[in-house]
Design an enzyme around this catalytic site. Sequence first.
Site, PDB file in Angstrom:
ATOM      1  N   LYS A  15       0.935  -1.252  -0.038  1.00  0.00           N
ATOM      2  CA  LYS A  15       0.071  -0.006   0.056  1.00  0.00           C
ATOM      3  C   LYS A  15       0.910   1.054  -0.043  1.00  0.00           C
ATOM      4  O   LYS A  15       2.088   1.103   0.469  1.00  0.00           O
ATOM      5  CB  LYS A  15      -0.995  -0.032   1.182  1.00  0.00           C
ATOM      6  N   PRO A  99      10.128  -4.790   0.208  1.00  0.00           N
ATOM      7  CA  PRO A  99      11.124  -4.601   1.046  1.00  0.00           C
ATOM      8  C   PRO A  99      10.391  -4.402   2.493  1.00  0.00           C
ATOM      9  O   PRO A  99       9.458  -3.973   2.556  1.00  0.00           O
ATOM     10  CB  PRO A  99      11.757  -3.405   0.370  1.00  0.00           C
ATOM     11  N   MET A 100      11.145  -5.019   3.562  1.00  0.00           N
ATOM     12  CA  MET A 100      10.731  -4.638   4.882  1.00  0.00           C
ATOM     13  C   MET A 100      11.092  -3.411   5.542  1.00  0.00           C
ATOM     14  O   MET A 100      12.159  -2.950   5.250  1.00  0.00           O
ATOM     15  CB  MET A 100      11.154  -5.916   5.676  1.00  0.00           C
ATOM     16  N   GLY A 102       9.593  -0.759   4.787  1.00  0.00           N
ATOM     17  CA  GLY A 102       9.670   0.188   3.807  1.00  0.00           C
ATOM     18  C   GLY A 102       8.634   1.102   3.814  1.00  0.00           C
ATOM     19  O   GLY A 102       8.254   2.313   2.973  1.00  0.00           O
ATOM     20  N   ILE A 104       5.559   0.085   3.289  1.00  0.00           N
ATOM     21  CA  ILE A 104       4.334  -0.375   2.157  1.00  0.00           C
ATOM     22  C   ILE A 104       3.632  -1.338   2.780  1.00  0.00           C
ATOM     23  O   ILE A 104       2.802  -1.996   1.961  1.00  0.00           O
ATOM     24  CB  ILE A 104       5.021  -0.493   0.830  1.00  0.00           C
ATOM     25  N   GLY A 105       3.818  -1.602   4.310  1.00  0.00           N
ATOM     26  CA  GLY A 105       2.776  -2.617   4.627  1.00  0.00           C
ATOM     27  C   GLY A 105       3.034  -4.132   4.233  1.00  0.00           C
ATOM     28  O   GLY A 105       1.873  -4.712   4.590  1.00  0.00           O
ATOM     29  N   GLY A 107       4.296  -6.693   5.885  1.00  0.00           N
ATOM     30  CA  GLY A 107       3.866  -7.611   6.818  1.00  0.00           C
ATOM     31  C   GLY A 107       2.229  -7.692   7.064  1.00  0.00           C
ATOM     32  O   GLY A 107       1.840  -8.619   7.079  1.00  0.00           O
ATOM     33  N   SER A 108       1.699  -6.534   7.207  1.00  0.00           N
ATOM     34  CA  SER A 108       0.465  -6.449   7.486  1.00  0.00           C
ATOM     35  C   SER A 108      -0.514  -7.006   6.254  1.00  0.00           C
ATOM     36  O   SER A 108      -1.487  -7.680   6.541  1.00  0.00           O
ATOM     37  CB  SER A 108       0.100  -4.934   7.440  1.00  0.00           C
ATOM     38  N   SER A 109       0.156  -6.680   4.983  1.00  0.00           N
ATOM     39  CA  SER A 109      -0.463  -7.266   3.879  1.00  0.00           C
ATOM     40  C   SER A 109      -0.349  -8.748   3.868  1.00  0.00           C
ATOM     41  O   SER A 109      -1.603  -9.526   3.570  1.00  0.00           O
ATOM     42  CB  SER A 109       0.081  -6.956   2.639  1.00  0.00           C
ATOM     43  N   ASP A 141      -2.291  -1.517  10.086  1.00  0.00           N
ATOM     44  CA  ASP A 141      -2.372  -1.552   8.549  1.00  0.00           C
ATOM     45  C   ASP A 141      -3.209  -2.754   8.103  1.00  0.00           C
ATOM     46  O   ASP A 141      -3.650  -2.812   6.961  1.00  0.00           O
ATOM     47  CB  ASP A 141      -1.022  -1.302   7.943  1.00  0.00           C
TER      48      ASP A 141
HETATM   49  C1  LIG Z   1       2.396   4.261   9.585  1.00  0.00           C
HETATM   50  C2  LIG Z   1       1.283   3.244   9.090  1.00  0.00           C
HETATM   51  O1  LIG Z   1       1.837   2.341   8.161  1.00  0.00           O
HETATM   52  C3  LIG Z   1       0.332   4.072   8.205  1.00  0.00           C
HETATM   53  O2  LIG Z   1      -0.544   3.398   7.379  1.00  0.00           O
HETATM   54  C4  LIG Z   1       0.705   2.675   9.897  1.00  0.00           C
HETATM   55  O3  LIG Z   1       0.039   3.522  11.118  1.00  0.00           O
HETATM   56  C5  LIG Z   1       1.626   1.706  10.618  1.00  0.00           C
HETATM   57  O4  LIG Z   1       0.866   0.615  10.768  1.00  0.00           O
HETATM   58  P1  LIG Z   1       1.647  -1.000  11.490  1.00  0.00           P
HETATM   59  O5  LIG Z   1       3.043  -1.018  10.823  1.00  0.00           O
HETATM   60  O6  LIG Z   1       0.584  -2.049  11.180  1.00  0.00           O
HETATM   61  O7  LIG Z   1       1.929  -0.539  13.050  1.00  0.00           O
HETATM   62  P2  LIG Z   1       1.702  -1.534  14.029  1.00  0.00           P
HETATM   63  O8  LIG Z   1       2.579  -2.729  13.739  1.00  0.00           O
HETATM   64  O9  LIG Z   1       0.215  -1.398  14.750  1.00  0.00           O
HETATM   65  O10 LIG Z   1       2.520  -0.536  15.164  1.00  0.00           O
HETATM   66  C6  LIG Z   1       4.078  -0.529  15.242  1.00  0.00           C
HETATM   67  C7  LIG Z   1       4.186   0.493  16.189  1.00  0.00           C
HETATM   68  O11 LIG Z   1       3.915   2.009  15.510  1.00  0.00           O
HETATM   69  C8  LIG Z   1       3.082   2.682  16.628  1.00  0.00           C
HETATM   70  N1  LIG Z   1       1.764   3.217  15.945  1.00  0.00           N
HETATM   71  C9  LIG Z   1       1.416   2.470  14.808  1.00  0.00           C
HETATM   72  C10 LIG Z   1       0.226   2.901  14.251  1.00  0.00           C
HETATM   73  C11 LIG Z   1      -0.370   3.885  15.064  1.00  0.00           C
HETATM   74  N2  LIG Z   1      -1.552   4.503  14.418  1.00  0.00           N
HETATM   75  N3  LIG Z   1      -0.014   4.672  15.863  1.00  0.00           N
HETATM   76  C12 LIG Z   1       1.152   4.344  16.400  1.00  0.00           C
HETATM   77  O12 LIG Z   1       1.651   4.663  17.536  1.00  0.00           O
HETATM   78  C13 LIG Z   1       3.196   1.995  17.924  1.00  0.00           C
HETATM   79  O13 LIG Z   1       3.993   2.347  18.647  1.00  0.00           O
HETATM   80  C14 LIG Z   1       3.465   0.495  17.445  1.00  0.00           C
HETATM   81  O14 LIG Z   1       4.348  -0.126  18.548  1.00  0.00           O
HETATM   82  N1  LIG Z   2       5.303 -11.921   6.779  1.00  0.00           N
HETATM   83  C1  LIG Z   2       6.114 -10.676   7.196  1.00  0.00           C
HETATM   84  N2  LIG Z   2       6.712  -9.894   6.235  1.00  0.00           N
HETATM   85  C2  LIG Z   2       7.413  -8.782   6.603  1.00  0.00           C
HETATM   86  N3  LIG Z   2       7.744  -8.483   7.837  1.00  0.00           N
HETATM   87  C3  LIG Z   2       7.107  -9.041   8.614  1.00  0.00           C
HETATM   88  C4  LIG Z   2       6.464 -10.251   8.513  1.00  0.00           C
HETATM   89  N4  LIG Z   2       5.982 -10.670   9.804  1.00  0.00           N
HETATM   90  C5  LIG Z   2       6.535  -9.809  10.573  1.00  0.00           C
HETATM   91  N5  LIG Z   2       7.247  -9.039  10.065  1.00  0.00           N
HETATM   92  C6  LIG Z   2       8.131  -7.878  10.642  1.00  0.00           C
HETATM   93  O1  LIG Z   2       7.435  -6.823  10.611  1.00  0.00           O
HETATM   94  C7  LIG Z   2       8.327  -5.817  10.328  1.00  0.00           C
HETATM   95  C8  LIG Z   2       7.731  -4.685   9.317  1.00  0.00           C
HETATM   96  O2  LIG Z   2       7.490  -5.219   8.167  1.00  0.00           O
HETATM   97  P1  LIG Z   2       6.702  -4.649   6.971  1.00  0.00           P
HETATM   98  O3  LIG Z   2       7.072  -5.134   5.722  1.00  0.00           O
HETATM   99  O4  LIG Z   2       5.400  -4.560   7.510  1.00  0.00           O
HETATM  100  O5  LIG Z   2       7.236  -2.988   7.251  1.00  0.00           O
HETATM  101  P2  LIG Z   2       6.593  -1.664   6.735  1.00  0.00           P
HETATM  102  O6  LIG Z   2       6.482  -1.847   5.218  1.00  0.00           O
HETATM  103  O7  LIG Z   2       7.460  -0.513   7.076  1.00  0.00           O
HETATM  104  O8  LIG Z   2       5.260  -1.642   7.496  1.00  0.00           O
HETATM  105  P3  LIG Z   2       4.376  -0.527   7.974  1.00  0.00           P
HETATM  106  O9  LIG Z   2       4.197   0.326   6.662  1.00  0.00           O
HETATM  107  O10 LIG Z   2       3.030  -1.455   8.092  1.00  0.00           O
HETATM  108  O11 LIG Z   2       5.144  -0.017   8.995  1.00  0.00           O
HETATM  109  C9  LIG Z   2       9.596  -6.250   9.646  1.00  0.00           C
HETATM  110  O12 LIG Z   2      10.957  -5.618   9.839  1.00  0.00           O
HETATM  111  C10 LIG Z   2       9.606  -7.503  10.428  1.00  0.00           C
HETATM  112  O13 LIG Z   2      10.149  -7.795  11.604  1.00  0.00           O
END
Ligand SMILES: C[C@](O)(CO)[C@H](O)COP(=O)(O)OP(=O)(O)OC[C@H]1O[C@@H](n2ccc(N)nc2=O)[C@H](O)[C@@H]1O
Ligand SMILES: Nc1ncnc2c1ncn2[C@@H]1O[C@H](COP(=O)(O)OP(=O)(O)OP(=O)(O)O)[C@@H](O)[C@H]1O
Length: 291
Positions: A15, A99-100, A102, A104-105, A107-109, A141
């Site tokens: 995303k 990429p992790m 990044g 772009i979500g 892990g959430s995806s 996310d």
């Molecule tokens: C930055 C965004 O990617 C925007 O879409 C999201 O808000 C982050 O979503 P995400 O990676 O799924 O986040 P989570 O895994 O729930 O949270 C990671 C850390 O970010 C902080 N966190 C996250 C989302 C939010 N609305 N407020 C926060 O303060 C929390 O401290 C949490 O410990």
């Molecule tokens: N299946 C998975 N794929 C990627 N990362 C994962 C997964 N499961 C757990 N993680 C953890 O989640 C962390 C964040 O990974 P992700 O790819 O979601 O990053 P991100 O794109 O920055 O996420 P966001 O935008 O939600 O903050 C990774 O560094 C890893 O430790």
Amino acid sequence: MDYSVTKMQLPSPAKLNLFLHITGQREDGYHELQTLFQFIDLCDTLDFTLTRNNQVTITPTIDQLPTEENLIYKAAKLLTPFKKDSSFGIDIFLTKQLPMGGGIGGGSSNAATTLLALNVLWECHLTVERLAELGVQLGADVPVFVMGFAAFAEGVGEKLQKVELDTPYFLLIKPDCHVSTGQIFTDKYLTRDTPPIRISHALKLGGHNDCLKVVIKHNPEVEEAYLWLKNHGDAKLTGTGACLFLAFDNLRDAERVKSSTPNKWQSWVCRGCNTSPTHDALNQWIEQNRG
Ligand SMILES: C[C@](O)(CO)[C@H](O)COP(=O)(O)OP(=O)(O)OC[C@H]1O[C@@H](n2ccc(N)nc2=O)[C@H](O)[C@@H]1O
Ligand SMILES: Nc1ncnc2c1ncn2[C@@H]1O[C@H](COP(=O)(O)OP(=O)(O)OP(=O)(O)O)[C@@H](O)[C@H]1O
């Protein structure tokens, strides 16, 4: 059995946050935000094989990430109480492209894709709304990926209003660093008081990313890439970074700028989508395998 076929392959897209405003902070520390989510057609792939051994396996493992911490594993565990048959298990093969760290979500995806797939293969029969409610426990996310539509989001990112956005080409750049979402959200200099806007305003005028300043402060590589990309247009940061993106009306212009991107940064040309590719593929699977 709802379906006789026991294998399913689904894409798991990234995303973009087209803007990200932080409007406040809750007592539990989580931030209240307003954002526009759009999917892109850059995807991981998850292959699911239903088993009868009551086990969840994921191959290959992600470097330095114990399986129990993989969001795919956590998503499977979250659905375990809803399995129709307690012997059901799942073997999952993950082809990682996103990429992790990044923004772009990825892990959430992956977690959302797992919830959607197992809901069908394990015959849980939960609604997508219920899956999104469960999914938010895994990450803010996760709900948008479960619901599968481009959205104006509020709350911590889980209150979603469906929107139809233009679907431009994007050049996506990943500076060579990993941003910790937690570190950005705990920085005391993060702006947390952007006044809330209406959805009509968001759709007409867009917005900015409140995390940009703090991300740049911690990560000079992001600043360098941001300044470079800004020479070519309205460069934006997605989520808490590290990825940056720029929208283009046509593929040729996007490819042209990509070809001049310094090699030290990973880059992709992709397309915005208003429906998640996961949902498109899942609907097709259901259509093909209906008895
Ligand atoms: C930055 C965004 O990617 C925007 O879409 C999201 O808000 C982050 O979503 P995400 O990676 O799924 O986040 P989570 O895994 O729930 O949270 C990671 C850390 O970010 C902080 N966190 C996250 C989302 C939010 N609305 N407020 C926060 O303060 C929390 O401290 C949490 O410990
Ligand atoms: N299946 C998975 N794929 C990627 N990362 C994962 C997964 N499961 C757990 N993680 C953890 O989640 C962390 C964040 O990974 P992700 O790819 O979601 O990053 P991100 O794109 O920055 O996420 P966001 O935008 O939600 O903050 C990774 O560094 C890893 O430790």
